[in-house]
Design a protein around this motif. Structure first.
Motif, PDB file in Angstrom:
ATOM      1  N   GLN A  56     -12.992  -4.685  -6.609  1.00 46.10           N
ATOM      2  CA  GLN A  56     -13.775  -5.180  -5.465  1.00 46.10           C
ATOM      3  C   GLN A  56     -14.131  -6.656  -5.643  1.00 46.10           C
ATOM      4  OE1 GLN A  56     -17.069  -2.872  -3.750  1.00 46.10           O
ATOM      5  NE2 GLN A  56     -18.302  -4.741  -3.772  1.00 46.10           N
ATOM      6  N   THR A 106     -19.793  -5.115  -0.036  1.00 45.81           N
ATOM      7  CA  THR A 106     -18.345  -4.929  -0.203  1.00 45.81           C
ATOM      8  C   THR A 106     -17.665  -6.239  -0.592  1.00 45.81           C
ATOM      9  OG1 THR A 106     -17.993  -5.313   2.158  1.00 45.81           O
ATOM     10  CG2 THR A 106     -18.210  -3.008   1.441  1.00 45.81           C
ATOM     11  N   ASP A 119     -15.976   3.459   0.963  1.00 44.57           N
ATOM     12  CA  ASP A 119     -14.841   4.385   1.017  1.00 44.57           C
ATOM     13  C   ASP A 119     -15.195   5.764   1.590  1.00 44.57           C
ATOM     14  OD1 ASP A 119     -12.001   4.437   0.415  1.00 44.57           O
ATOM     15  OD2 ASP A 119     -12.509   5.979  -1.053  1.00 44.57           O
ATOM     16  N   THR A 171     -14.424   0.382  -0.127  1.00 45.07           N
ATOM     17  CA  THR A 171     -15.050   0.020  -1.394  1.00 45.07           C
ATOM     18  C   THR A 171     -16.568   0.012  -1.276  1.00 45.07           C
ATOM     19  OG1 THR A 171     -15.046  -1.607  -3.191  1.00 45.07           O
ATOM     20  CG2 THR A 171     -14.979  -2.500  -0.976  1.00 45.07           C
ATOM     21  N   PRO A 172     -17.332   0.436  -2.276  1.00 48.82           N
ATOM     22  CA  PRO A 172     -16.869   1.054  -3.516  1.00 48.82           C
ATOM     23  C   PRO A 172     -16.301   2.441  -3.227  1.00 48.82           C
ATOM     24  CG  PRO A 172     -19.159   0.307  -3.676  1.00 48.82           C
ATOM     25  CD  PRO A 172     -18.776   0.255  -2.254  1.00 48.82           C
ATOM     26  N   SER A 174     -12.798  -0.553  -6.241  1.00 51.30           N
ATOM     27  CA  SER A 174     -13.880  -0.019  -7.054  1.00 51.30           C
ATOM     28  C   SER A 174     -14.772  -1.146  -7.564  1.00 51.30           C
ATOM     29  CB  SER A 174     -13.242   0.726  -8.230  1.00 51.30           C
ATOM     30  OG  SER A 174     -14.182   0.939  -9.234  1.00 51.30           O
TER      31      SER A 174
END
Ligand SMILES: Cc1ncc(C[n+]2csc(CCOP(=O)(O)OP(=O)(O)O)c2C)c(N)n1
Ligand SMILES: [Mg+2]
Length: 779
Positions: A417, A449, A525, A550-551, A613
């Motif tokens: 990320q 994000t 996510d 993300t995450p 991530s």
């Protein structure tokens, strides 16, 4: 010599009324042909919606052949698809064969489809509500294009949704109204086919006038077309107001039932209810039964003149809701019946309709069937002059050149990320056209994000300038939130369906407005699932964007079990027109992002989904760049197996350190052990399917995964591991019939840190070693 008076308005109304009738017939016949005439091989109902079509033919005749300008774009109510087909048939832009193949393979589609229909379709529709809201987001994107100098204000079109009244029950309509108000959208019309019937039933009477309030609160003008011209004239006569009041008080269900029953029933009911009111009895007697039925159903949405006037009077750019009262199945024997949504005329009924429209037998498909030569010639000339006849094809936007490489962000430990955010920041600081075409968006998760740095550089988009109050007050903050017309980030409220519709509208900028944008949208996510139907809609429409989830996975552990995105890898694999990648290292992120911006622009490309991530992992040294091509094909050997090796470990994403640790511990016991990094379970699987399909069709060649796993011994074993549903990788065993032990997350989690959660879900190195021992060593 007698002078023939020419009344252009009357002539136009007459032409549009004829088109209305032609559309009603052609749409009915198209559905009838597919269900009753075309050969059936499977015993399944083909379906189609004659009543939903008939409900809208006048609205569509007045819109398409009077109000519409070439730059306007329309989303057509899904079940009025056959009317849109008939319009293009009348324009000479649709073939008879396509209509005859309605709902058959390769024929006219059930619901208007940008990608599958042969006629030009501005917006796909089908899942109700989405085709409506997309027009609001396209209005916003049009404003973005104008503000960024990609198109002239004078070329702005109107984004129009033709919608069913039950679509007003979809929650996404209201989410979109709120977002539209915040962004001050304009040039948007929604025209409700207000027949007060849905699929199952008639609409709740209590909703009367509620929609006006809701829309007006959100800045829309509401224009209600309740009565047609005839009704207005009759209601002005003595006794007329009483009939008008009676209609206003009549429950929707009763109005529909009386419509179905016809003139005699109307008369009996009106006489019983208001026959003794002054002048009413006489007024009713002045109509025969057919005339009375015609009067009672002469609603605004069936009156060409009323529709034309309403459209003419809304020529500014204010968003406008037209509530056009209609009868579902107008002009058909199905009119008003509560089961008419999927109801269809039987052969005797359509035969009767044919005869009543003077269409000779055998001439059912004639464009001008039922008209004499003179009428046909006149109508043909009228249609040829319509703005629609000149509507240009969608433009071919120029491709935006993508830099040859994106620099890999520095840092010995990094998360995917953070790498994504840093790459975007680099791009934001770069000069040149590429970065100018990027537009970012997020549903209230811009900071978390990692889009914040891009936004600080490039600004928020808003038509009207908005100062950053905190900055002006010198209050320290990492976020600079000034908004202006040149901004490149569209900030959305928390509504994931809006987010995906915004991405869809942005991702259609090339075909819609002639300039390609490169949209990048970020969302947590797990909340992809919240907007999934809108994501599917965008993919079906072939909109092109980069979606970043993300995450993801257990890196959301501290947020709790419901946040630990478990199934998005399967969504990524299962969703057509969306290539899913889940990189582990920063250099993979740079490689895949660059590729994505290119792939998004290819004619046979698609949107791309990156699952990222926040887990920071040690980066690895690369001896060379040989891994890159394989990584873009979905997998590469991080540790190549010895030829004919008996085993390999396979991993996807941020779990890489555990896989590497397990490999290091196992490699002495299992000589030649391979370590496969799967960057995209999706691309691998699609390629495998395509190779098999090609072989069945007589082709040769193998898929990437067949070649990679072909380096192992035929009976080798695989341990797969992913922070997500293990099903995303377990299929690998089937490629060459290998034994497989799939590790992953398949139950709701709980809060925790990564060591605890990896242990609990059996994703740590110990679990991988255990699985390998069971599989390869037999203990
Ligand atoms: C999201 C979604 N849910 C359900 C359906 C099935 N469906 C198709 S049309 C319809 C009702 C439509 O009623 P309305 O919008 O009033 O249209 P009309 O009366 O003009 O046919 C339903 C429930 C659908 N197409 N999309
Ligand atoms: Mg309806």
């Amino acid at each position: 010599m007698a002078v023939k008076t020419i009344n252009p308005l009357a002539e136009k109304v007459a032409a549009l009324e004829t088109i209305d009738a032609r559309l009603r017939w052609l749409s009915s016949w198209t559905v009838h042909n597919a269900n009753h005439i075309r050969e059936k091989r499977d015993g399944l109902k083909v379906g189609g919606h004659q009543a939903s079509c008939a409900s809208m033919t006048a609205i569509m005749a007045a819109l398409y052949f009077h109000a519409l300008r070439p730059q306007d774009k329309v989303a057509v109510k899904p079940h009025a698809g056959p009317v849109l087909q008939a319009i293009h048939y009348m324009l000479g832009q649709q073939s008879l064969e396509q209509l005859q193949r309605f709902r058959a393979l390769g024929g006219a589609q059930s619901y208007p489809s940008r990608t599958k229909d042969k006629i030009p379709v501005d917006f796909s529709t089908g899942s109700v509500g989405l085709g409506v809201a997309i027009t609001a987001f396209s209005s916003l994107v049009q404003d973005y294009m104008i503000a960024h100098g990609h198109m002239a204000e004078d070329d702005a079109g109107r984004m129009i949704a033709l919608m069913g009244d039950a679509e007003l029950d979809e929650g996404n309509i209201y989410e979109c109204l709120i977002e539209g108000f915040k962004h001050d959208i304009r040039n948007c019309w929604w025209i409700v086919d207000y027949n007060r019937q849905s699929l199952d039933s008639t609409t709740a009477d209590r909703m009367f006038r509620r929609f006006d309030d809701i829309f007006e609160t959100c800045g829309w003008r509401v224009i209600t077309l309740k009565s047609g011209k005839l009704q207005r004239e009759v209601f002005a006569k003595p006794g007329g107001q009483t009939i008008s009041d009676w209609i206003d008080a009549c429950p929707n269900a009763e109005f529909a039932a009386l419509t179905y029953q016809g003139g005699a029933a109307w008369r009996a009911r009106l006489e019983a209810d208001i026959g003794d009111h002054p002048h009413v009895g006489k007024l009713l007697k002045s109509f025969d039964d057919d005339g009375l039925a015609h009067l009672m159903t002469n609603l605004g949405g069936h009156c060409i003149e009323t529709l034309m006037t309403a459209f003419d009077n809304a020529q500014d750019d204010r968003p406008t809701l037209f509530i056009a009262y209609t009868v579902k199945g107008y002009g058909l024997p199905l009119a008003g019946h509560k089961d008419n949504h999927s109801g269809m005329m039987n052969p005797a009924q359509i035969e009767q309709l044919r005869a009543s429209m003077n269409i000779p037998e055998g001439h059912e498909w004639d464009v001008f069937g039922g008209l004499d030569d003179h009428q046909a010639a006149q109508l043909k000339a009228f249609i040829a002059q319509s703005a629609l006849a000149d509507k240009p094809a969608e433009p071919n936007a120029q491709a935006i050149a993508v830099p040859a490489r994106f620099a890999v962000p520095a840092g010995e430990t990094q998360s995917t990320q953070a790498a994504f955010g840093n790459i975007l920041l680099d791009l934001a600081k770069s000069e040149g056209s590429f970065a100018d075409h990027i537009v970012t968006t997020a549903p209230d998760v811009t900071q978390t994000t990692n889009l914040g740095a891009f936004v600080n550089q490039r600004g928020l988009f808003h038509r009207a300038e908005m100062a950053d109050v905190f900055r002006a007050a010198k209050i320290p903050s990492a976020q600079k939130w000034a908004a202006h017309a040149a901004g490149q980030h569209i900030e959305l409220g928390i509504a994931e369906t809006n987010f995906f519709l915004a991405l869809t509208a942005l991702g259609l900028s090339a075909p819609h407005f002639g300039t390609r944008l490169l949209p990048v949208g970020t969302v947590y996510d797990p909340f992809i699932a919240r907007g999934l139907d809108a994501l599917n809609y965008g993919c079906y429409s072939d909109a092109r964007f980069l979606l970043v989830g993300t995450p993801s996975g257990l890196t959301l552990g501290p947020e709790g079990g419901a946040h630990q995105s478990i199934n998005p890898p399967l969504i990524g694999m299962g969703q057509p027109n969306l290539a899913y990648f889940e990189p582990a290292y920063a250099d993979e992120v740079a490689l895949i992002m660059r590729w994505a911006f290119d792939f998004m622009q290819q004619p046979d490309g698609s949107s791309v989904y990156l699952r990222l991530s926040t887990r920071q992992i040690p980066q690895i040294e690369r001896p060379d760049s040989a891994w890159e091509a394989d990584a873009l094909n979905g997998a590469y050997w991080l540790r190549r197996p010895a030829p004919g090796a008996e085993a390999a470990l396979v991993y996807t994403g941020a779990i890489a350190p555990e896989a590497l640790d397990a490999w290091t511990q196992l490699v002495d016991d299992i000589p030649g052990l391979g370590l496969l990094s799967v960057t995209s379970p999706d691309v691998l699987h699609r390629d495998w399917s395509a190779a098999r399909a090609a072989r069945w069709a007589g082709g040769q060649g193998s898929s990437h995964i067949e070649r990679l796993l072909g380096e192992l011994a035929p009976g080798a074993g695989l341990v797969t591991v992913i922070d997500g549903s293990p099903g995303a990788l377990s299929w690998l065993g089937g490629v060459h019939g290998m034994r497989v032990s799939p590790l992953g997350v398949d139950r709701f989690g709980q809060t925790g840190d990564l060591p605890d959660l990896y242990r609990t879900y059996r994703l740590d190195a110990d679990a991988i070693i255990d699985a390998a021992a069971e599989l390869f060593i037999g203990n």
